[in-house]
Every structure is written in structure tokens, then in C-alpha cells.
Design a protein around this motif. Structure first.
Motif, PDB file in Angstrom:
ATOM      1  N   ILE A  56       0.831  -1.197   0.000  1.00 41.94           N
ATOM      2  CA  ILE A  56       0.000   0.000   0.000  1.00 41.94           C
ATOM      3  C   ILE A  56       0.869   1.251   0.000  1.00 41.94           C
ATOM      4  O   ILE A  56       0.529   2.270  -0.599  1.00 41.94           O
ATOM      5  CB  ILE A  56      -0.934   0.007   1.238  1.00 41.94           C
ATOM      6  N   GLU A  57       2.033   1.153   0.657  1.00 47.30           N
ATOM      7  CA  GLU A  57       2.952   2.292   0.753  1.00 47.30           C
ATOM      8  C   GLU A  57       3.951   2.336  -0.403  1.00 47.30           C
ATOM      9  O   GLU A  57       4.872   3.141  -0.389  1.00 47.30           O
ATOM     10  CB  GLU A  57       3.713   2.228   2.085  1.00 47.30           C
ATOM     11  N   GLY A  58       3.783   1.453  -1.403  1.00 48.42           N
ATOM     12  CA  GLY A  58       4.633   1.507  -2.592  1.00 48.42           C
ATOM     13  C   GLY A  58       5.769   0.514  -2.634  1.00 48.42           C
ATOM     14  O   GLY A  58       6.560   0.509  -3.586  1.00 48.42           O
ATOM     15  N   ASN A  59       5.875  -0.363  -1.631  1.00 42.89           N
ATOM     16  CA  ASN A  59       6.941  -1.372  -1.637  1.00 42.89           C
ATOM     17  C   ASN A  59       6.619  -2.417  -2.699  1.00 42.89           C
ATOM     18  O   ASN A  59       5.505  -2.935  -2.765  1.00 42.89           O
ATOM     19  CB  ASN A  59       7.042  -2.020  -0.254  1.00 42.89           C
ATOM     20  N   THR A  60       7.615  -2.744  -3.548  1.00 44.37           N
ATOM     21  CA  THR A  60       7.371  -3.622  -4.690  1.00 44.37           C
ATOM     22  C   THR A  60       7.806  -5.065  -4.462  1.00 44.37           C
ATOM     23  O   THR A  60       7.645  -5.905  -5.347  1.00 44.37           O
ATOM     24  CB  THR A  60       8.124  -3.091  -5.931  1.00 44.37           C
ATOM     25  N   LEU A  61       8.362  -5.391  -3.298  1.00 47.48           N
ATOM     26  CA  LEU A  61       8.819  -6.754  -3.054  1.00 47.48           C
ATOM     27  C   LEU A  61       7.632  -7.708  -2.963  1.00 47.48           C
ATOM     28  O   LEU A  61       6.584  -7.365  -2.428  1.00 47.48           O
ATOM     29  CB  LEU A  61       9.652  -6.831  -1.778  1.00 47.48           C
ATOM     30  N   SER A  62       7.802  -8.913  -3.486  1.00 49.23           N
ATOM     31  CA  SER A  62       6.730  -9.905  -3.534  1.00 49.23           C
ATOM     32  C   SER A  62       6.690 -10.734  -2.257  1.00 49.23           C
ATOM     33  O   SER A  62       7.609 -10.683  -1.426  1.00 49.23           O
ATOM     34  CB  SER A  62       6.951 -10.845  -4.726  1.00 49.23           C
ATOM     35  N   GLU A  63       5.621 -11.521  -2.117  1.00 44.73           N
ATOM     36  CA  GLU A  63       5.521 -12.415  -0.973  1.00 44.73           C
ATOM     37  C   GLU A  63       6.669 -13.424  -0.985  1.00 44.73           C
ATOM     38  O   GLU A  63       7.174 -13.811   0.075  1.00 44.73           O
ATOM     39  CB  GLU A  63       4.177 -13.150  -0.980  1.00 44.73           C
ATOM     40  N   VAL A  64       7.060 -13.852  -2.168  1.00 39.74           N
ATOM     41  CA  VAL A  64       8.183 -14.799  -2.274  1.00 39.74           C
ATOM     42  C   VAL A  64       9.466 -14.160  -1.746  1.00 39.74           C
ATOM     43  O   VAL A  64      10.244 -14.795  -1.008  1.00 39.74           O
ATOM     44  CB  VAL A  64       8.367 -15.252  -3.745  1.00 39.74           C
ATOM     45  N   GLN A  65       9.712 -12.904  -2.110  1.00 38.08           N
ATOM     46  CA  GLN A  65      10.911 -12.215  -1.630  1.00 38.08           C
ATOM     47  C   GLN A  65      10.863 -11.981  -0.122  1.00 38.08           C
ATOM     48  O   GLN A  65      11.874 -12.102   0.575  1.00 38.08           O
ATOM     49  CB  GLN A  65      11.078 -10.888  -2.381  1.00 38.08           C
ATOM     50  N   ILE A  66       9.672 -11.660   0.400  1.00 34.20           N
ATOM     51  CA  ILE A  66       9.526 -11.459   1.843  1.00 34.20           C
ATOM     52  C   ILE A  66       9.787 -12.771   2.578  1.00 34.20           C
ATOM     53  O   ILE A  66      10.443 -12.797   3.622  1.00 34.20           O
ATOM     54  CB  ILE A  66       8.124 -10.915   2.175  1.00 34.20           C
TER      55      ILE A  66
END
Length: 337
Positions: A56-66
Motif C-alpha cells: 500500500i505504501e509503494g513497496n514492490t517486493l513480492s511475498e516470495v521475496q519477503i
């Protein structure tokens, strides 16, 4: 006086009905008997929560990366976004220790969430700030000098109110965003604190990924904030948040999972993010393409446990496959780790 502060909100019939529906849905949710499975489901939902809130705040990392960051793996991505994820993981790791009525805990959570990202981590802002929806300013927050007083009033109200936690948490969330007490990180803090208030009512809410649903309805989220400010009544925001909570509870409840074949079970266990047919077949050590398609891939697709990334083009050379919510639910209850 601060202890007499009363946030302006009204209770509509729609809100009353939503509270009844949410309470009924929560009552239907059963605790998973297998603690290890419960922990896996909690881990999946925690990752979805963090992904939704930061996206929502613009972070583009995916669930896989998290997930990879959680596992201590090195992830290639914008350094600030990686730091945001690490901070969020650290904050949610201590979620059970925060007290919703403690202002000092709010400041400590902000310090953890925004560490290395802003100079004013863990302290209220010292300057003016506006609430943004994309490039549009939708609200000019109160002057910085008023923030400590307003936040003190809000916490005093939260500690004393006899409003239902579903309402109190939504009112706090709206008032928090209206005050916008920090230089940055207000959105993720407001959403986290609502979850915290709800979790103190029912621990179930510590593991329900409301954030991911709000992410899918961002425009409505900001519209509800705007409309509540226009009306000087947080009822529109309360109604919006309760709809999100109801939908999330309904989709997060343990479902009667389908009976899957051992082959489909192996396929689900092998899934790592988005994978091509070739990668999946290779990871399972299978050589026969037809057998893989008929015994593994097609049944998993038919049961809605996995989905194609390119709908309508099953034979695209760019086609990949990923777990659905239903597939993740099955894996949480039946996977090995």
C-alpha cells in the motif's frame, strides 16, 4: 480535559449488522488441532499481512521475496524496500508483547518499523504533513505542536471506551490517520494498531491478513478516509474496515480441504513462488511430460489449488503456476514444513 475526549462517530444499522456477521464468523472459526500446522498458517498470513501493508505504501517486493528475507536469504531489491521488510518482520515478531492502550509501545513500534528509514523514528513529527493518495493531498494533518495532546486524548479514550473492539479499533485507526502523528509510516502504523486492538479482543486477529485485502481495495480505503473527514464522522471508515474484516475472516477460516492425491500433494509441496511447467516437473524428478500433466498439473488446477499466471493462454511459453489461497491453506494443514 483529555479524559473527556470523544471521537465523533455514529453507529449505523449497516455497522451493527457487520459486527454481528463478523462475530458469528469468528465464532465459527476453529483452532487447528495440530500446533505445527497452526504455526505454518500463521507464518503464511504474517507474510501476507506485511506484503499487503508495505505494498500500500509503494513497496514492490513480492511475498516470495519477503519469505526469503524471513528465511535469512539475500534478496535483490531496492535497499530501502528490503529494510522496510526487515523492520516489519522485527516488529511483528514482537506483536504479542505490545499493549494497544500504551502510547510508549506505539512509539517503540514506530522506532522498529522506521529504523534506518527516517531520522524521526520513534518520535512524533516536528513539522507539518499531508495525507497523500498517490500524488493527491487528501488531508492536511493538524499542526505538529498539537500532536502529543491529540494522541494523549486518543489513548485516554481507547483505554476508557466501552465501544465494541471492532468499532473502537476502526475509530482509533481513522483518528490516528487524521492526526498523522509521524513524519512517515503512519499508514502501516495505523493498520498495525488496529490489528493489535482487535487481537487483544480475540487473538485470532493477530494472524488474519486484513492488510492484503485493504491493498486490493486501496481506492476505497482512501475514499473512506476522505468521506469520514468530510462528514466529521468516522462512520464511513468504520463501515469500510468492517467489510474488509468480514471478508478476511471469511477467507481465512480453516476450510474443509479437498482430498488430494499423493501426486498433487507432492506438486503443492514443491511449489516455490511462481514456477514454469518445466521447473515443476524437474523439481519433482519426473521425465514423462504427459504423466506429469495428467496426474499432477491438471488435477491441481481443477481443484483450484494452483493457478496460471497467464489466464486464457495455457500453452504460452511464458506460462507459470502458483499456489492459490486454497492451495496455501491445504499446504499449511498438510505440508511437512
Amino acid at each position: 480535559m483529555s479524559r473527556q475526549y470523544q471521537p465523533p462517530y455514529s453507529i449505523t444499522s449497516a455497522v451493527v449488522n457487520l459486527i454481528a456477521e463478523i462475530s458469528e464468523a469468528v465464532g465459527r472459526m476453529t483452532v487447528l488441532a495440530d500446533q505445527s500446522r497452526a504455526l505454518r498458517l500463521r507464518r503464511i498470513n504474517r507474510i501476507r499481512t506485511i506484503h499487503g501493508s508495505l505494498a500500500i505504501e509503494g513497496n514492490t517486493l513480492s511475498e516470495v521475496q519477503i519469505t526469503a528475507i524471513l528465511a535469512g536469504k539475500r534478496v535483490i531489491g531496492p535497499p530501502r524496500e528490503v529494510q522496510e521488510v526487515k523492520n516489519a518482520l522485527a516488529a511483528y515478531d514482537r506483536f504479542d508483547s505490545w499493549r494497544p492502550e500504551a502510547e510508549k509501545d506505539l512509539l517503540e513500534v514506530h522506532r522498529i518499523l522506521m529504523s534506518g528509514l527516517v531520522d524521526e523514528a520513534g518520535v512524533y513529527r516536528r513539522g507539518g504533513v499531508g495525507v497523500m493518495a498517490g500524488k493527491d493531498v487528501i488531508h492536511m494533518a493538524p499542526p505538529a505542536a498539537r500532536v502529543p495532546i491529540l494522541m494523549g486524548d486518543l489513548f485516554n479514550w481507547l483505554a476508557a471506551t466501552d465501544a465494541h473492539p471492532l468499532i473502537a479499533s476502526s475509530v482509533f485507526h481513522y483518528e490516528f490517520e487524521f492526526i498523522h502523528p509521524f513524519a512517515d509510516g503512519n499508514g502501516r502504523m495505523g493498520r498495525l494498531w488496529q490489528n493489535l486492538i482487535l487481537a487483544s479482543w480475540n487473538p485470532l486477529f493477530a494472524d488474519i491478513p486484513v492488510e492484503s485485502l485493504i491493498f486490493e481495495h486501496q481506492a476505497e480505503y482512501y475514499q473512506a478516509l476522505r468521506e469520514s473527514t468530510r462528514q466529521s464522522d468516522s462512520a464511513p471508515f468504520i463501515a469500510f474496515m468492517l467489510r474488509m474484516l468480514l471478508d478476511t475472516v471469511a477467507t481465512s477460516a480453516p476450510q474443509v480441504t479437498p482430498q488430494v492425491t499423493p501426486q498433487v500433494g507432492e506438486l503443492l509441496t514443491a511449489m516455490q513462488g511462481e514456477m514454469s511447467r518445466e521447473a515443476l516437473q524437474s523439481s519433482l524428478g519426473l521425465r514423462d511430460r504427459k504423466s506429469f500433466r495428467e496426474r499432477y498439473l491438471k488435477p491441481a488446477l481443477a481443484d483450484g489449488l494452483i493457478e496460471m499466471t497467464i489466464l486464457g493462454k495455457p500453452n504460452s511459453r511464458m506460462q507459470q503456476y502458483r499456489l492459490t489461497d486454497k492451495g496455501r491453506q491445504w499446504l499449511a494443514q498438510h505440508g511437512d514444513g
